[in-house]
Design a protein around this motif. Structure first.
Motif, PDB file in Angstrom:
ATOM      1  N   ASP A  17       0.814  -1.215   0.000  1.00  0.00           N
ATOM      2  CA  ASP A  17       0.000   0.000   0.000  1.00  0.00           C
ATOM      3  C   ASP A  17       0.849   1.269   0.000  1.00  0.00           C
ATOM      4  OD1 ASP A  17      -2.421  -1.152  -0.175  1.00  0.00           O
ATOM      5  OD2 ASP A  17      -3.260  -0.221   1.632  1.00  0.00           O
ATOM      6  N   GLY A  18       2.160   1.126   0.110  1.00  0.00           N
ATOM      7  CA  GLY A  18       3.023   2.302   0.067  1.00  0.00           C
ATOM      8  C   GLY A  18       3.628   2.694   1.396  1.00  0.00           C
ATOM      9  N   PHE A  19       3.443   1.850   2.417  1.00  0.00           N
ATOM     10  CA  PHE A  19       4.071   2.166   3.705  1.00  0.00           C
ATOM     11  C   PHE A  19       5.548   1.814   3.666  1.00  0.00           C
ATOM     12  CE2 PHE A  19      -0.266   2.051   5.279  1.00  0.00           C
ATOM     13  CZ  PHE A  19      -0.239   3.028   6.250  1.00  0.00           C
ATOM     14  N   ASP A  20       6.310   2.581   4.406  1.00  0.00           N
ATOM     15  CA  ASP A  20       7.703   2.286   4.632  1.00  0.00           C
ATOM     16  C   ASP A  20       7.767   0.978   5.414  1.00  0.00           C
ATOM     17  OD1 ASP A  20      10.272   3.115   4.343  1.00  0.00           O
ATOM     18  OD2 ASP A  20      10.373   3.896   6.398  1.00  0.00           O
ATOM     19  N   ARG A  21       8.643   0.046   4.995  1.00  0.00           N
ATOM     20  CA  ARG A  21       8.624  -1.236   5.674  1.00  0.00           C
ATOM     21  C   ARG A  21       9.048  -1.110   7.144  1.00  0.00           C
ATOM     22  NH1 ARG A  21      12.353  -6.169   4.166  1.00  0.00           N
ATOM     23  NH2 ARG A  21      11.778  -5.686   2.016  1.00  0.00           N
ATOM     24  N   SER A  22      10.002  -0.228   7.414  1.00  0.00           N
ATOM     25  CA  SER A  22      10.438  -0.118   8.806  1.00  0.00           C
ATOM     26  C   SER A  22       9.327   0.467   9.684  1.00  0.00           C
ATOM     27  CB  SER A  22      11.721   0.706   8.922  1.00  0.00           C
ATOM     28  OG  SER A  22      11.535   1.966   8.349  1.00  0.00           O
TER      29      SER A  22
ATOM     30  N   THR B 299       4.008  -2.851  14.104  1.00  0.00           N
ATOM     31  CA  THR B 299       3.651  -4.213  14.506  1.00  0.00           C
ATOM     32  C   THR B 299       4.308  -4.576  15.835  1.00  0.00           C
ATOM     33  OG1 THR B 299       3.558  -4.804  12.172  1.00  0.00           O
ATOM     34  CG2 THR B 299       3.630  -6.608  13.746  1.00  0.00           C
ATOM     35  N   ALA B 300       5.593  -4.248  15.945  1.00  0.00           N
ATOM     36  CA  ALA B 300       6.320  -4.608  17.166  1.00  0.00           C
ATOM     37  C   ALA B 300       5.718  -3.917  18.384  1.00  0.00           C
ATOM     38  CB  ALA B 300       7.800  -4.241  17.020  1.00  0.00           C
ATOM     39  N   THR B 301       5.526  -2.599  18.303  1.00  0.00           N
ATOM     40  CA  THR B 301       5.092  -1.884  19.509  1.00  0.00           C
ATOM     41  C   THR B 301       3.641  -2.204  19.857  1.00  0.00           C
ATOM     42  OG1 THR B 301       4.518   0.045  18.187  1.00  0.00           O
ATOM     43  CG2 THR B 301       6.697   0.032  19.213  1.00  0.00           C
ATOM     44  N   SER B 302       2.789  -2.388  18.834  1.00  0.00           N
ATOM     45  CA  SER B 302       1.396  -2.682  19.173  1.00  0.00           C
ATOM     46  C   SER B 302       1.228  -4.130  19.633  1.00  0.00           C
ATOM     47  CB  SER B 302       0.467  -2.370  17.996  1.00  0.00           C
ATOM     48  OG  SER B 302       0.833  -3.124  16.867  1.00  0.00           O
ATOM     49  N   SER B 303       2.266  -4.963  19.452  1.00  0.00           N
ATOM     50  CA  SER B 303       2.202  -6.335  19.983  1.00  0.00           C
ATOM     51  C   SER B 303       2.144  -6.339  21.501  1.00  0.00           C
ATOM     52  CB  SER B 303       3.415  -7.149  19.547  1.00  0.00           C
ATOM     53  OG  SER B 303       3.390  -7.346  18.170  1.00  0.00           O
ATOM     54  N   THR B 304       2.473  -5.228  22.126  1.00  0.00           N
ATOM     55  CA  THR B 304       2.401  -5.166  23.583  1.00  0.00           C
ATOM     56  C   THR B 304       0.952  -5.322  24.061  1.00  0.00           C
ATOM     57  OG1 THR B 304       2.287  -2.767  23.398  1.00  0.00           O
ATOM     58  CG2 THR B 304       4.429  -3.711  23.902  1.00  0.00           C
TER      59      THR B 304
ATOM     60  N   THR C  83      10.577  -9.679   9.155  1.00  0.00           N
ATOM     61  CA  THR C  83      10.336  -8.661   8.129  1.00  0.00           C
ATOM     62  C   THR C  83      11.624  -8.242   7.443  1.00  0.00           C
ATOM     63  OG1 THR C  83      10.598  -6.876   9.722  1.00  0.00           O
ATOM     64  CG2 THR C  83       8.373  -7.701   9.395  1.00  0.00           C
ATOM     65  N   LYS C  84      12.754  -8.737   7.952  1.00  0.00           N
ATOM     66  CA  LYS C  84      14.069  -8.396   7.403  1.00  0.00           C
ATOM     67  C   LYS C  84      14.351  -6.884   7.470  1.00  0.00           C
ATOM     68  CE  LYS C  84      14.820 -12.676   6.335  1.00  0.00           C
ATOM     69  NZ  LYS C  84      14.740 -13.230   7.694  1.00  0.00           N
ATOM     70  N   VAL C  85      13.795  -6.228   8.470  1.00  0.00           N
ATOM     71  CA  VAL C  85      14.164  -4.837   8.732  1.00  0.00           C
ATOM     72  C   VAL C  85      15.303  -4.881   9.742  1.00  0.00           C
ATOM     73  CG1 VAL C  85      13.422  -2.651   9.742  1.00  0.00           C
ATOM     74  CG2 VAL C  85      11.848  -3.962   8.329  1.00  0.00           C
ATOM     75  N   LYS C  86      16.397  -4.192   9.468  1.00  0.00           N
ATOM     76  CA  LYS C  86      17.536  -4.252  10.379  1.00  0.00           C
ATOM     77  C   LYS C  86      17.181  -3.630  11.727  1.00  0.00           C
ATOM     78  CE  LYS C  86      21.465  -5.084   7.546  1.00  0.00           C
ATOM     79  NZ  LYS C  86      21.245  -6.533   7.530  1.00  0.00           N
TER      80      LYS C  86
ATOM     81  N   ALA D 131      12.432   3.576  14.075  1.00  0.00           N
ATOM     82  CA  ALA D 131      11.051   3.793  13.643  1.00  0.00           C
ATOM     83  C   ALA D 131      10.054   3.570  14.768  1.00  0.00           C
ATOM     84  CB  ALA D 131      10.724   2.868  12.468  1.00  0.00           C
ATOM     85  N   SER D 132      10.444   2.794  15.793  1.00  0.00           N
ATOM     86  CA  SER D 132       9.474   2.515  16.842  1.00  0.00           C
ATOM     87  C   SER D 132       9.509   3.544  17.977  1.00  0.00           C
ATOM     88  CB  SER D 132       9.680   1.097  17.402  1.00  0.00           C
ATOM     89  OG  SER D 132      10.960   0.963  17.921  1.00  0.00           O
TER      90      SER D 132
END
Lengths: 163, 425
Positions: free
Chosen positions: B127-132, B138-143, B383-386, B393-394
């Motif tokens: 959809d055009g979002f930056d992958r990071s 995803t990571a932070t809302s997993s809380t 996600t292969k984001v370093k 980003a978080s």
């Protein structure tokens, strides 16, 4: 050693599957009996607790074999050779400690006071849950030695979480 | 002192944490009384996991695994899309909503992060979002996972603090929604200045269909919370019933779950369970060895000697736990620290349920903070984001979460109104 470790791990995995199946069915049946038939099964809680104990210690050996026991490693950025040295040191510490634990937990499991203590629910010896600790640790010891002799496998897994 | 140094060296050496805890405990016991106390250590290990309430852990893990294997995540994705997908940058909101829905089924952040990294992040990227950005969100809302009931963390806290699991579960609902709201706000400001693919608004028919499709999945939290609240089942039993419901729904309603899938699902459940309960067993030995020397009492009288102002004590505890959470695994931290800290705050009039929310929320943030944040590792891996760009980003989300932590700490009524309303003490 590696073959032995893998074979035992396969059996341990079967046991874990069985234990979870037991956990689920016993607890469900108990709920059914209590809420629908109004009669409680007096040994069900004990059986499921013991199944959890067994899951913990047998399962832990399976997790260890997979290299997924949570660990912190501050040295992943070091060069291969130094990492190897640290790996051997920590692995030997772990092995020595596991032997210690097996000794003391087996002693506790086979002591007369445990052996002769009969559980109120299942009417079995208290050694039944206790024995899971040395057995699980013995499996772990075998995996630990297998990794020590052939560190490639665990070593590759360790690098997985690197940035 | 030797003990603390040994502990820290071992902790960072790559030895599994369960072993680090047990080795430290053995060393401590040996220093107190030679080999005399070592016999008792396996008794402590056994008694800590020989606990009916802890059985809830495998059941909630299993329920999540079963729902996932039964294709439920797919239905939840469709439902959330028809709800929010048409807004600008809608998939980011969708991601958080799935987090909330999944949070009511699974009990851990790891499961949340893994499922959504695989399913939603690729779609957001399309959809055009930056992958990071997608990965960080995803990571932070997993809380939400460990805060929204059912929650493994609450179960562990409840067992350690002898506090009502039902009460903790009810108290976790409002904080979970707060997490979602904070994410919404940050997303709103993020998407405003950027362009994303547009999706048409779902028709009423589409919405109704996706809603009906996800109803069986949404029944699971109703069974869990309703069962506990009505007193029909204990939390543990409600977990078992949720599993049975998940098997029935997956096999006969969605027809995506097969009998032959069950062994591998059971094995996975056993593995996730054992990696938690094994730490509990080991941490219990260390907790016991510390209590022999009355170390918890010493620390609490030290803390109370500093000040008896509840606001300052809670601030100190929060900062301390944030620091601990950066390095320590949640279960171990709860097992070791709650018995020390709980008496301190209770003597100052803090409710154990409220304190449970503070501790669990705080330590959950440790899952998304470097250097050791297991959820960051999972998301980065999938996600292969370093890691560095993921952390960067978080940051806005993490700051938002820290603000919530302090709001929850100092406004107890947010967490306590629901448990109080339902009569949990």
């Amino acid at each position: 050693m590696r073959v032995l470790s893998e074979k035992l791990n396969l059996y341990a995995s079967y046991i874990v599957v069985l234990l979870i199946a037991v956990l689920l069915s016993v607890t469900t049946i108990e709920v059914f009996f209590r809420n629908v038939l109004n009669s409680s099964i007096h040994w069900s809680e004990e059986l499921s607790r013991f199944a959890l104990v067994w899951t913990t210690f047998i399962g832990a050996s399976v997790v260890y074999k997979k290299g997924e026991l949570i660990a912190l490693n501050a040295f992943t950025k070091l060069e291969e050779k130094k990492r190897m040295v640290i790996f051997y040191i920590t692995q030997v510490i772990t092995i020595i400690f596991t032997i210690f634990l097996i000794y003391y937990s087996a002693e506790a499991a086979f002591s007369p006071s445990t052996m002769n203590q009969i559980t109120p629910g299942l009417q079995v010896s208290m050694a039944v849950p206790y024995i899971s600790i040395p057995i699980g640790l013995l499996l772990m010891l075998i995996h630990e030695i297998a990794f020590l002799l052939d560190p490639k496998e665990l070593f590759d897994k360790e690098g997985e979480y690197e940035s | 002192m030797i003990l603390v140094v040994t502990f820290l060296i071992l902790l960072f050496s790559g030895i599994p944490i369960a072993f680090v805890l047990a080795i430290t405990a053995f060393l401590h016991l040996f220093m107190i009384d030679g080999t005399g106390l070592l016999d008792v250590s396996s008794q402590r290990m056994l008694s800590s996991v020989n606990n009916f309430t802890l059985l809830a852990i495998p059941f909630f893990v299993l329920a999540g695994e079963l729902m996932n294997a039964g294709g439920i995540t797919d239905k939840l994705l469709k439902f959330s899309k028809s709800l929010m997908g048409h807004y600008k940058g809608g998939l980011a909101y969708v991601n958080v909503i799935i987090g909330l829905l999944l949070g009511s089924i699974v009990g851990s952040a790891n499961a949340e992060a893994a499922i959504r990294s695989k399913m939603v992040v690729p779609e957001m990227e399309k959809d055009g979002f930056d992958r990071s950005f997608a990965a960080a969100l995803t990571a932070t809302s997993s809380t939400i996972g460990p805060i929204h009931p059912p929650s493994m963390t609450f179960i562990i806290y409840g067992v350690v603090a002898s506090t009502s699991i039902g009460g903790l579960f009810m108290a976790g609902i409002a904080p979970a929604f707060l997490i979602a709201i904070v994410h919404f706000i940050i997303i709103y400001f993020y998407v405003r200045k950027r362009n994303f693919a547009k999706h048409p608004k779902a028709s009423v028919k589409e919405f109704t269909k996706s809603f009906l499709d996800s109803i069986p999945a949404l029944l699971i939290p109703v069974i869990i919370l309703g069962g506990i609240y009505s007193g029909w089942f204990t939390p543990t039993e409600s977990g078992a019933i949720a599993c049975v419901a998940a098997i029935i729904i997956g096999m006969f309603y969605y027809k995506t779950l097969k009998i032959k899938d069950l062994p591998s699902i059971f094995l996975n459940t056993g593995i996730v369970t054992a990696s938690v309960t094994f730490i509990i067993a080991a941490a219990n030995v260390l907790g016991w060895s510390l209590s022999i020397e009355q170390i918890p009492q010493q620390i609490s009288s030290f803390l109370l000697g500093l000040t008896d102002n509840v606001i300052i004590i809670l601030l100190i505890i929060n900062l301390f736990l944030l620091f601990v959470g950066m390095f320590m695994e949640t279960t171990a931290a709860i097992l070791i620290l709650v018995p020390i800290l709980l008496p301190v705050v209770v003597s100052l009039g803090v409710d154990p349920i409220h304190f449970g929310i503070i501790v669990c929320f705080n330590l959950t943030l440790g899952l998304i903070t470097p250097p050791v944040g297991i959820v960051l590792f999972i998301v980065s891996n999938m996600t292969k984001v370093k890691l560095p760009s993921l952390v960067k980003a978080s940051m806005p989300f993490l700051l938002g979460l820290i603000v919530i932590l302090f709001v929850l700490t100092y406004v107890p009524s947010i967490t306590m109104w629901l448990p109080n309303l339902l009569g949990y003490e």
